[in-house]
Design a protein around this motif. Structure first.
Motif, PDB file in Angstrom:
ATOM      1  N   ASN A  24      18.214  32.664  42.259  1.00 22.79           N
ATOM      2  CA  ASN A  24      19.316  32.896  41.332  1.00 22.79           C
ATOM      3  C   ASN A  24      18.951  33.987  40.328  1.00 22.79           C
ATOM      4  O   ASN A  24      17.781  34.265  40.099  1.00 22.79           O
ATOM      5  N   LEU A  25      19.987  34.528  39.719  1.00 23.02           N
ATOM      6  CA  LEU A  25      19.797  35.567  38.711  1.00 23.02           C
ATOM      7  C   LEU A  25      20.714  35.251  37.538  1.00 23.02           C
ATOM      8  O   LEU A  25      21.896  34.940  37.739  1.00 23.02           O
TER       9      LEU A  25
ATOM     10  N   VAL B 152      20.353  35.973  44.752  1.00 20.60           N
ATOM     11  CA  VAL B 152      19.501  37.013  45.324  1.00 20.60           C
ATOM     12  C   VAL B 152      19.388  36.742  46.821  1.00 20.60           C
ATOM     13  O   VAL B 152      18.999  35.644  47.232  1.00 20.60           O
TER      14      VAL B 152
ATOM     15  N   VAL C 151      21.690  41.680  45.292  1.00 23.17           N
ATOM     16  CA  VAL C 151      22.244  40.632  44.435  1.00 23.17           C
ATOM     17  C   VAL C 151      23.725  40.522  44.774  1.00 23.17           C
ATOM     18  O   VAL C 151      24.447  41.517  44.704  1.00 23.17           O
TER      19      VAL C 151
ATOM     20  N   ILE D 149      18.788  45.828  41.457  1.00 28.30           N
ATOM     21  CA  ILE D 149      18.054  45.542  40.229  1.00 28.30           C
ATOM     22  C   ILE D 149      17.143  46.714  39.909  1.00 28.30           C
ATOM     23  O   ILE D 149      16.549  47.317  40.798  1.00 28.30           O
TER      24      ILE D 149
ATOM     25  N   LEU E 237      11.375  42.569  44.152  1.00 30.67           N
ATOM     26  CA  LEU E 237      11.615  41.206  43.660  1.00 30.67           C
ATOM     27  C   LEU E 237      10.515  40.705  42.737  1.00 30.67           C
ATOM     28  O   LEU E 237      10.662  39.687  42.062  1.00 30.67           O
TER      29      LEU E 237
ATOM     30  N   GLU F  40       9.608  42.630  40.375  1.00 28.21           N
ATOM     31  CA  GLU F  40       9.905  43.512  39.235  1.00 28.21           C
ATOM     32  C   GLU F  40       8.960  44.707  39.150  1.00 28.21           C
ATOM     33  O   GLU F  40       8.786  45.303  38.079  1.00 28.21           O
TER      34      GLU F  40
ATOM     35  N   ILE G  37      19.540  41.576  32.768  1.00 25.07           N
ATOM     36  CA  ILE G  37      19.013  40.380  33.425  1.00 25.07           C
ATOM     37  C   ILE G  37      18.089  39.602  32.485  1.00 25.07           C
ATOM     38  O   ILE G  37      17.154  40.151  31.912  1.00 25.07           O
TER      39      ILE G  37
ATOM     40  N   ARG H 291      16.781  36.496  33.599  1.00 20.02           N
ATOM     41  CA  ARG H 291      15.794  35.820  34.427  1.00 20.02           C
ATOM     42  C   ARG H 291      16.189  35.894  35.895  1.00 20.02           C
ATOM     43  O   ARG H 291      17.365  35.772  36.244  1.00 20.02           O
ATOM     44  N   ILE H 292      15.183  36.118  36.735  1.00 17.00           N
ATOM     45  CA  ILE H 292      15.375  36.032  38.183  1.00 17.00           C
ATOM     46  C   ILE H 292      14.486  34.891  38.644  1.00 17.00           C
ATOM     47  O   ILE H 292      13.299  34.867  38.345  1.00 17.00           O
ATOM     48  N   ASP H 293      15.075  33.975  39.355  1.00 21.27           N
ATOM     49  CA  ASP H 293      14.313  32.814  39.801  1.00 21.27           C
ATOM     50  C   ASP H 293      14.295  32.789  41.324  1.00 21.27           C
ATOM     51  O   ASP H 293      15.228  32.311  41.960  1.00 21.27           O
TER      52      ASP H 293
END
Lengths: 89, 89, 89, 89, 89
Positions: free
Chosen positions: C9-10, C26, C42, E3, E32, E34, E82, E84-86
Protein backbone atom coordinates in the motif's frame (compact mmCIF):
# COMPACT_ATOMS: atom_id res chain seq x y z
CA UNK A 1 7.44 11.98 -33.64
CA UNK A 2 9.87 9.21 -34.40
CA UNK A 3 11.87 8.49 -37.51
CA UNK A 4 11.99 5.21 -39.37
CA UNK A 5 12.34 3.51 -42.71
CA UNK A 6 9.44 1.80 -44.44
CA UNK A 7 10.56 -1.78 -44.93
CA UNK A 8 7.41 -3.57 -45.96
CA UNK A 9 3.69 -4.16 -46.05
CA UNK A 10 1.30 -6.00 -43.79
CA UNK A 11 -1.97 -7.64 -44.78
CA UNK A 12 -4.84 -8.50 -42.49
CA UNK A 13 -8.09 -9.66 -44.05
CA UNK A 14 -9.84 -10.03 -40.73
CA UNK A 15 -9.58 -6.71 -38.95
CA UNK A 16 -11.62 -4.04 -37.22
CA UNK A 17 -14.02 -2.72 -39.84
CA UNK A 18 -12.82 0.83 -39.37
CA UNK A 19 -9.41 -0.26 -40.64
CA UNK A 20 -10.71 -1.32 -44.06
CA UNK A 21 -9.12 0.59 -46.89
CA UNK A 22 -6.14 1.78 -44.86
CA UNK A 23 -2.63 0.88 -46.05
CA UNK A 24 -0.57 -0.71 -43.29
CA UNK A 25 3.20 -0.32 -43.50
CA UNK A 26 5.98 -1.74 -41.38
CA UNK A 27 8.35 0.99 -40.25
CA UNK A 28 11.69 0.10 -38.68
CA UNK A 29 13.04 2.78 -36.36
CA UNK A 30 16.31 4.47 -37.30
CA UNK A 31 18.90 6.36 -35.30
CA UNK A 32 20.15 9.83 -36.18
CA UNK A 33 22.61 8.37 -38.69
CA UNK A 34 19.63 6.69 -40.38
CA UNK A 35 20.86 3.25 -39.31
CA UNK A 36 18.11 0.71 -38.66
CA UNK A 37 17.39 -0.11 -35.04
CA UNK A 38 15.82 -3.39 -33.91
CA UNK A 39 12.46 -1.89 -32.96
CA UNK A 40 9.63 -1.27 -35.39
CA UNK A 41 6.02 -0.18 -35.57
CA UNK A 42 3.08 -0.89 -37.88
CA UNK A 43 1.71 2.43 -39.08
CA UNK A 44 -1.14 3.60 -41.30
CA UNK A 45 0.07 5.51 -44.33
CA UNK A 46 -1.44 8.99 -44.61
CA UNK A 47 0.98 10.53 -47.10
CA UNK A 48 1.58 8.03 -49.90
CA UNK A 49 4.76 6.51 -48.50
CA UNK A 50 6.36 3.37 -49.90
CA UNK A 51 9.07 0.85 -49.14
CA UNK A 52 12.44 2.52 -48.79
CA UNK A 53 11.12 5.92 -47.72
CA UNK A 54 12.47 7.57 -44.59
CA UNK A 55 9.39 8.72 -42.72
CA UNK A 56 8.11 10.49 -39.66
CA UNK A 57 5.63 8.56 -37.53
CA UNK A 58 3.14 10.15 -35.14
CA UNK A 59 2.00 7.86 -32.33
CA UNK A 60 -0.68 7.64 -29.65
CA UNK A 61 -3.92 9.60 -29.78
CA UNK A 62 -2.21 12.13 -32.06
CA UNK A 63 -2.15 9.41 -34.72
CA UNK A 64 -5.91 9.89 -34.99
CA UNK A 65 -5.62 13.58 -35.91
CA UNK A 66 -5.14 12.98 -39.62
CA UNK A 67 -8.26 13.02 -41.79
CA UNK A 68 -7.73 9.37 -42.72
CA UNK A 69 -7.46 8.00 -39.21
CA UNK A 70 -9.95 10.05 -37.18
CA UNK A 71 -12.05 7.89 -34.87
CA UNK A 72 -10.24 4.69 -35.85
CA UNK A 73 -8.24 2.15 -33.78
CA UNK A 74 -4.95 3.48 -35.09
CA UNK A 75 -2.05 4.35 -32.76
CA UNK A 76 0.63 5.12 -35.36
CA UNK A 77 0.41 7.07 -38.60
CA UNK A 78 3.02 8.05 -41.14
CA UNK A 79 2.65 11.82 -41.08
CA UNK A 80 5.51 12.86 -43.34
CA UNK A 81 8.10 11.64 -45.83
CA UNK A 82 11.47 13.03 -44.80
CA UNK A 83 13.50 14.91 -47.40
CA UNK A 84 16.39 15.81 -45.22
CA UNK A 85 17.61 15.71 -41.64
CA UNK A 86 20.24 18.27 -40.82
CA UNK A 87 21.93 17.50 -37.53
CA UNK A 88 25.08 19.56 -37.18
CA UNK A 89 28.32 18.08 -35.95
CA UNK B 1 0.40 -0.92 -33.83
CA UNK B 2 2.51 -3.78 -32.61
CA UNK B 3 2.71 -7.38 -33.75
CA UNK B 4 2.43 -10.41 -31.54
CA UNK B 5 1.29 -14.00 -31.27
CA UNK B 6 -1.72 -15.01 -29.22
CA UNK B 7 -0.40 -17.51 -26.69
CA UNK B 8 -3.25 -17.92 -24.25
CA UNK B 9 -6.29 -16.81 -22.36
CA UNK B 10 -6.79 -14.93 -19.12
CA UNK B 11 -9.74 -15.19 -16.76
CA UNK B 12 -10.79 -12.63 -14.18
CA UNK B 13 -14.10 -13.12 -12.43
CA UNK B 14 -13.78 -9.98 -10.36
CA UNK B 15 -13.21 -7.13 -12.78
CA UNK B 16 -14.49 -3.71 -13.76
CA UNK B 17 -18.09 -4.23 -14.80
CA UNK B 18 -17.47 -2.68 -18.21
CA UNK B 19 -15.11 -5.53 -18.98
CA UNK B 20 -17.77 -8.22 -18.65
CA UNK B 21 -18.27 -10.19 -21.81
CA UNK B 22 -14.96 -9.22 -23.34
CA UNK B 23 -12.48 -11.95 -24.29
CA UNK B 24 -9.03 -11.34 -22.83
CA UNK B 25 -6.08 -12.79 -24.69
CA UNK B 26 -2.40 -12.89 -23.85
CA UNK B 27 -0.30 -11.66 -26.78
CA UNK B 28 3.46 -12.13 -26.79
CA UNK B 29 5.30 -9.59 -28.89
CA UNK B 30 7.25 -10.83 -31.91
CA UNK B 31 10.10 -9.38 -33.92
CA UNK B 32 10.06 -8.95 -37.66
CA UNK B 33 11.09 -12.59 -38.17
CA UNK B 34 8.03 -13.54 -36.09
CA UNK B 35 10.22 -14.78 -33.25
CA UNK B 36 8.73 -14.36 -29.79
CA UNK B 37 10.15 -11.59 -27.62
CA UNK B 38 10.01 -11.60 -23.84
CA UNK B 39 7.44 -8.83 -23.54
CA UNK B 40 3.71 -9.35 -23.76
CA UNK B 41 0.39 -7.58 -23.37
CA UNK B 42 -3.13 -8.57 -22.35
CA UNK B 43 -5.51 -7.43 -25.08
CA UNK B 44 -9.23 -7.52 -25.71
CA UNK B 45 -10.15 -9.52 -28.79
CA UNK B 46 -12.18 -7.52 -31.31
CA UNK B 47 -11.74 -9.72 -34.37
CA UNK B 48 -12.26 -13.34 -33.32
CA UNK B 49 -8.60 -14.19 -32.79
CA UNK B 50 -7.43 -17.40 -31.13
CA UNK B 51 -4.32 -19.04 -29.75
CA UNK B 52 -1.61 -19.30 -32.38
CA UNK B 53 -2.77 -16.35 -34.47
CA UNK B 54 -0.32 -13.65 -35.42
CA UNK B 55 -2.12 -10.42 -34.65
CA UNK B 56 -1.91 -6.66 -34.72
CA UNK B 57 -2.53 -4.90 -31.41
CA UNK B 58 -3.65 -1.28 -31.07
CA UNK B 59 -2.72 0.33 -27.77
CA UNK B 60 -3.52 3.40 -25.69
CA UNK B 61 -6.64 5.50 -26.17
CA UNK B 62 -6.86 4.20 -29.73
CA UNK B 63 -7.69 0.80 -28.26
CA UNK B 64 -11.07 2.29 -27.32
CA UNK B 65 -11.97 3.18 -30.91
CA UNK B 66 -13.39 -0.23 -31.76
CA UNK B 67 -17.12 -0.71 -31.28
CA UNK B 68 -16.51 -3.37 -28.63
CA UNK B 69 -14.20 -1.32 -26.42
CA UNK B 70 -15.61 2.22 -26.60
CA UNK B 71 -15.76 3.87 -23.17
CA UNK B 72 -14.19 0.89 -21.40
CA UNK B 73 -11.00 0.56 -19.33
CA UNK B 74 -9.15 -1.16 -22.17
CA UNK B 75 -5.68 -0.05 -23.30
CA UNK B 76 -4.94 -2.81 -25.81
CA UNK B 77 -7.17 -4.38 -28.44
CA UNK B 78 -6.50 -6.97 -31.12
CA UNK B 79 -7.44 -5.00 -34.22
CA UNK B 80 -6.42 -7.45 -36.93
CA UNK B 81 -5.33 -11.01 -37.66
CA UNK B 82 -2.25 -10.87 -39.83
CA UNK B 83 -2.26 -12.87 -43.08
CA UNK B 84 1.15 -11.86 -44.29
CA UNK B 85 4.03 -9.54 -43.52
CA UNK B 86 6.20 -8.72 -46.49
CA UNK B 87 9.47 -7.13 -45.45
CA UNK B 88 11.90 -7.14 -48.34
CA UNK B 89 15.53 -8.08 -47.96
CA UNK C 1 -3.25 -4.33 -20.00
CA UNK C 2 -0.34 -5.53 -17.94
CA UNK C 3 -0.13 -8.18 -15.26
CA UNK C 4 1.33 -7.74 -11.82
CA UNK C 5 1.17 -8.75 -8.20
CA UNK C 6 -0.10 -6.41 -5.49
CA UNK C 7 2.78 -6.09 -3.04
CA UNK C 8 1.75 -3.23 -0.81
CA UNK C 9 0.00 0.00 0.00
CA UNK C 10 0.93 3.63 -0.41
CA UNK C 11 -0.24 6.54 1.70
CA UNK C 12 -0.22 10.20 0.71
CA UNK C 13 -1.98 12.66 2.97
CA UNK C 14 -1.21 15.64 0.77
CA UNK C 15 -2.52 14.83 -2.69
CA UNK C 16 -4.70 16.14 -5.47
CA UNK C 17 -8.16 16.50 -3.96
CA UNK C 18 -9.70 14.29 -6.62
CA UNK C 19 -7.61 11.41 -5.31
CA UNK C 20 -9.18 11.48 -1.86
CA UNK C 21 -10.90 8.24 -0.95
CA UNK C 22 -9.11 6.17 -3.56
CA UNK C 23 -7.04 3.17 -2.45
CA UNK C 24 -3.52 3.26 -3.84
CA UNK C 25 -1.76 -0.07 -4.32
CA UNK C 26 1.77 -0.90 -5.38
CA UNK C 27 1.76 -3.46 -8.18
CA UNK C 28 4.97 -5.18 -9.22
CA UNK C 29 4.96 -6.39 -12.81
CA UNK C 30 5.23 -10.13 -13.46
CA UNK C 31 6.31 -12.16 -16.45
CA UNK C 32 4.23 -14.92 -17.99
CA UNK C 33 5.49 -17.41 -15.39
CA UNK C 34 4.18 -15.01 -12.71
CA UNK C 35 7.71 -14.20 -11.59
CA UNK C 36 8.20 -10.67 -10.28
CA UNK C 37 10.03 -8.24 -12.54
CA UNK C 38 11.89 -5.19 -11.26
CA UNK C 39 9.40 -2.65 -12.59
CA UNK C 40 6.27 -1.58 -10.77
CA UNK C 41 3.38 0.86 -10.90
CA UNK C 42 1.16 2.59 -8.37
CA UNK C 43 -2.45 1.90 -9.31
CA UNK C 44 -5.86 2.84 -8.00
CA UNK C 45 -7.88 -0.17 -6.89
CA UNK C 46 -11.26 -0.44 -8.64
CA UNK C 47 -12.07 -4.05 -7.89
CA UNK C 48 -11.32 -4.71 -4.21
CA UNK C 49 -7.84 -6.12 -4.71
CA UNK C 50 -5.42 -6.77 -1.85
CA UNK C 51 -1.82 -7.67 -1.18
CA UNK C 52 -0.89 -10.95 -2.85
CA UNK C 53 -3.47 -10.78 -5.62
CA UNK C 54 -2.41 -11.23 -9.21
CA UNK C 55 -4.09 -8.41 -11.07
CA UNK C 56 -4.61 -6.79 -14.43
CA UNK C 57 -3.73 -3.11 -14.65
CA UNK C 58 -5.13 -0.72 -17.25
CA UNK C 59 -2.91 2.29 -17.96
CA UNK C 60 -3.05 5.69 -19.65
CA UNK C 61 -6.28 7.51 -20.42
CA UNK C 62 -8.09 4.16 -20.35
CA UNK C 63 -7.41 4.08 -16.61
CA UNK C 64 -10.00 6.86 -16.31
CA UNK C 65 -12.78 4.77 -17.86
CA UNK C 66 -13.78 3.08 -14.63
CA UNK C 67 -16.57 4.70 -12.63
CA UNK C 68 -14.21 5.33 -9.73
CA UNK C 69 -11.50 7.13 -11.68
CA UNK C 70 -13.39 9.19 -14.26
CA UNK C 71 -12.03 12.74 -14.54
CA UNK C 72 -9.27 12.11 -12.01
CA UNK C 73 -5.47 12.34 -12.29
CA UNK C 74 -5.10 8.56 -12.42
CA UNK C 75 -2.99 6.82 -15.06
CA UNK C 76 -3.19 3.25 -13.76
CA UNK C 77 -6.14 1.31 -12.38
CA UNK C 78 -6.51 -2.27 -11.25
CA UNK C 79 -9.27 -3.44 -13.58
CA UNK C 80 -9.39 -7.13 -12.71
CA UNK C 81 -8.24 -9.80 -10.28
CA UNK C 82 -6.82 -12.68 -12.28
CA UNK C 83 -8.15 -16.16 -11.59
CA UNK C 84 -6.11 -17.98 -14.14
CA UNK C 85 -3.73 -17.44 -17.02
CA UNK C 86 -3.61 -20.28 -19.49
CA UNK C 87 -0.62 -20.00 -21.79
CA UNK C 88 -0.16 -23.32 -23.53
CA UNK C 89 3.23 -24.86 -24.05
CA UNK D 1 8.14 16.56 -19.68
CA UNK D 2 11.55 15.48 -20.85
CA UNK D 3 14.71 17.48 -21.36
CA UNK D 4 16.82 17.55 -24.48
CA UNK D 5 19.08 19.58 -26.70
CA UNK D 6 18.00 20.81 -30.12
CA UNK D 7 20.53 19.35 -32.55
CA UNK D 8 19.02 19.98 -35.94
CA UNK D 9 16.18 20.47 -38.36
CA UNK D 10 14.03 18.08 -40.34
CA UNK D 11 12.34 18.77 -43.68
CA UNK D 12 9.40 16.90 -45.13
CA UNK D 13 7.74 18.29 -48.23
CA UNK D 14 5.15 15.56 -48.39
CA UNK D 15 3.37 15.52 -45.06
CA UNK D 16 -0.05 15.62 -43.45
CA UNK D 17 -1.56 18.94 -44.49
CA UNK D 18 -2.14 19.98 -40.88
CA UNK D 19 1.62 19.96 -40.38
CA UNK D 20 2.27 22.65 -42.98
CA UNK D 21 3.93 25.71 -41.53
CA UNK D 22 5.16 23.97 -38.40
CA UNK D 23 8.90 23.93 -37.65
CA UNK D 24 10.20 20.44 -36.97
CA UNK D 25 13.25 20.12 -34.75
CA UNK D 26 15.32 17.14 -33.77
CA UNK D 27 15.79 17.00 -30.00
CA UNK D 28 18.31 14.62 -28.47
CA UNK D 29 17.49 13.61 -24.90
CA UNK D 30 19.89 14.62 -22.16
CA UNK D 31 20.54 13.31 -18.69
CA UNK D 32 20.56 15.45 -15.57
CA UNK D 33 24.16 16.51 -16.22
CA UNK D 34 22.99 17.73 -19.64
CA UNK D 35 24.94 14.98 -21.38
CA UNK D 36 23.41 13.73 -24.62
CA UNK D 37 21.75 10.33 -24.51
CA UNK D 38 21.30 8.11 -27.58
CA UNK D 39 17.54 8.60 -27.83
CA UNK D 40 15.88 11.49 -29.59
CA UNK D 41 12.50 12.83 -30.66
CA UNK D 42 11.22 15.02 -33.49
CA UNK D 43 9.22 17.86 -31.96
CA UNK D 44 7.25 20.83 -33.22
CA UNK D 45 8.68 24.13 -32.05
CA UNK D 46 6.15 26.26 -30.16
CA UNK D 47 8.51 28.70 -28.47
CA UNK D 48 11.07 29.87 -31.01
CA UNK D 49 13.79 27.36 -30.12
CA UNK D 50 16.90 26.83 -32.21
CA UNK D 51 19.87 24.51 -32.56
CA UNK D 52 21.88 24.38 -29.36
CA UNK D 53 19.03 25.26 -27.02
CA UNK D 54 18.30 23.08 -24.03
CA UNK D 55 14.56 22.55 -24.12
CA UNK D 56 11.61 20.94 -22.41
CA UNK D 57 9.48 18.66 -24.56
CA UNK D 58 5.86 17.78 -23.84
CA UNK D 59 4.72 14.48 -25.36
CA UNK D 60 1.54 12.53 -26.09
CA UNK D 61 -1.88 14.14 -26.27
CA UNK D 62 -0.58 16.99 -24.10
CA UNK D 63 1.57 18.02 -27.06
CA UNK D 64 -1.66 19.15 -28.71
CA UNK D 65 -2.51 21.61 -25.94
CA UNK D 66 -0.44 24.46 -27.34
CA UNK D 67 -2.22 26.91 -29.62
CA UNK D 68 0.02 25.93 -32.52
CA UNK D 69 -0.57 22.20 -32.36
CA UNK D 70 -4.25 21.86 -31.39
CA UNK D 71 -6.02 19.22 -33.48
CA UNK D 72 -2.87 18.25 -35.37
CA UNK D 73 -1.01 14.92 -35.67
CA UNK D 74 1.72 16.08 -33.31
CA UNK D 75 2.90 13.95 -30.38
CA UNK D 76 5.83 16.07 -29.21
CA UNK D 77 6.13 19.83 -28.80
CA UNK D 78 8.90 22.02 -27.47
CA UNK D 79 7.07 23.78 -24.65
CA UNK D 80 9.93 25.72 -23.07
CA UNK D 81 13.52 26.83 -23.47
CA UNK D 82 15.38 25.98 -20.29
CA UNK D 83 17.34 28.75 -18.57
CA UNK D 84 18.55 26.75 -15.66
CA UNK D 85 18.21 23.39 -13.96
CA UNK D 86 19.08 23.41 -10.31
CA UNK D 87 19.53 19.89 -8.97
CA UNK D 88 21.23 20.04 -5.59
CA UNK D 89 23.96 17.64 -4.58
CA UNK E 1 1.54 6.47 -11.24
CA UNK E 2 5.25 6.38 -10.68
CA UNK E 3 7.29 7.19 -7.61
CA UNK E 4 10.23 9.54 -7.45
CA UNK E 5 12.17 12.01 -5.37
CA UNK E 6 12.08 15.74 -6.05
CA UNK E 7 15.71 16.69 -6.67
CA UNK E 8 15.50 20.18 -8.03
CA UNK E 9 13.89 23.03 -9.90
CA UNK E 10 13.80 24.00 -13.54
CA UNK E 11 13.40 27.53 -14.94
CA UNK E 12 12.25 28.45 -18.42
CA UNK E 13 11.51 32.07 -19.16
CA UNK E 14 10.49 31.42 -22.72
CA UNK E 15 7.74 28.81 -22.63
CA UNK E 16 4.24 28.08 -23.82
CA UNK E 17 2.06 30.81 -22.30
CA UNK E 18 -0.21 28.28 -20.64
CA UNK E 19 2.73 27.15 -18.53
CA UNK E 20 3.22 30.54 -16.89
CA UNK E 21 2.84 30.43 -13.14
CA UNK E 22 3.33 26.69 -12.87
CA UNK E 23 6.17 25.35 -10.72
CA UNK E 24 8.37 22.89 -12.59
CA UNK E 25 10.18 20.27 -10.54
CA UNK E 26 12.72 17.65 -11.52
CA UNK E 27 11.71 14.25 -10.18
CA UNK E 28 14.15 11.36 -10.27
CA UNK E 29 12.48 7.95 -10.35
CA UNK E 30 13.06 5.61 -7.42
CA UNK E 31 12.77 1.86 -7.01
CA UNK E 32 10.73 0.16 -4.31
CA UNK E 33 13.58 0.58 -1.82
CA UNK E 34 13.43 4.33 -2.54
CA UNK E 35 16.83 4.21 -4.25
CA UNK E 36 17.29 6.70 -7.08
CA UNK E 37 17.19 5.31 -10.61
CA UNK E 38 18.88 7.00 -13.57
CA UNK E 39 15.65 8.11 -15.24
CA UNK E 40 13.79 11.29 -14.37
CA UNK E 41 10.87 13.46 -15.42
CA UNK E 42 10.02 17.16 -15.25
CA UNK E 43 6.65 17.52 -13.55
CA UNK E 44 4.32 20.35 -12.63
CA UNK E 45 3.75 20.62 -8.91
CA UNK E 46 0.08 20.43 -7.93
CA UNK E 47 0.43 19.68 -4.23
CA UNK E 48 3.09 21.97 -2.79
CA UNK E 49 6.00 19.56 -3.07
CA UNK E 50 9.62 20.56 -2.53
CA UNK E 51 13.14 19.25 -2.93
CA UNK E 52 13.64 16.04 -0.99
CA UNK E 53 10.01 14.94 -1.01
CA UNK E 54 9.10 11.46 -2.16
CA UNK E 55 6.22 11.97 -4.55
CA UNK E 56 3.74 10.27 -6.82
CA UNK E 57 3.70 11.45 -10.42
CA UNK E 58 0.75 11.07 -12.79
CA UNK E 59 1.69 11.05 -16.48
CA UNK E 60 0.08 11.34 -19.90
CA UNK E 61 -3.34 12.85 -20.48
CA UNK E 62 -4.21 12.06 -16.85
CA UNK E 63 -1.68 14.72 -15.86
CA UNK E 64 -4.19 17.27 -17.16
CA UNK E 65 -6.93 16.17 -14.78
CA UNK E 66 -5.79 18.34 -11.90
CA UNK E 67 -7.36 21.77 -11.60
CA UNK E 68 -4.00 23.43 -12.13
CA UNK E 69 -3.07 21.66 -15.35
CA UNK E 70 -6.37 21.33 -17.24
CA UNK E 71 -6.01 22.20 -20.92
CA UNK E 72 -2.28 22.83 -20.65
CA UNK E 73 0.70 21.21 -22.39
CA UNK E 74 1.61 19.21 -19.31
CA UNK E 75 2.31 15.47 -19.44
CA UNK E 76 3.47 14.91 -15.86
CA UNK E 77 2.07 16.27 -12.60
CA UNK E 78 3.00 15.64 -8.99
CA UNK E 79 -0.31 14.35 -7.67
CA UNK E 80 0.71 13.37 -4.13
CA UNK E 81 3.42 13.59 -1.49
CA UNK E 82 4.07 10.10 -0.19
CA UNK E 83 3.96 9.56 3.57
CA UNK E 84 4.63 5.88 3.55
CA UNK E 85 5.03 2.91 1.24
CA UNK E 86 4.36 -0.41 2.87
CA UNK E 87 5.58 -3.29 0.74
CA UNK E 88 5.65 -6.43 2.83
CA UNK E 89 8.50 -8.90 2.68
Amino acid sequence: MVIGKVIGNLWATRKDEKLHGLKLLVVQHTDLQEQLKSSYVVAVDAVGAGVGDLVMVTTGSSARQSELTAGKPVDAVISGIIDRIDVGQ
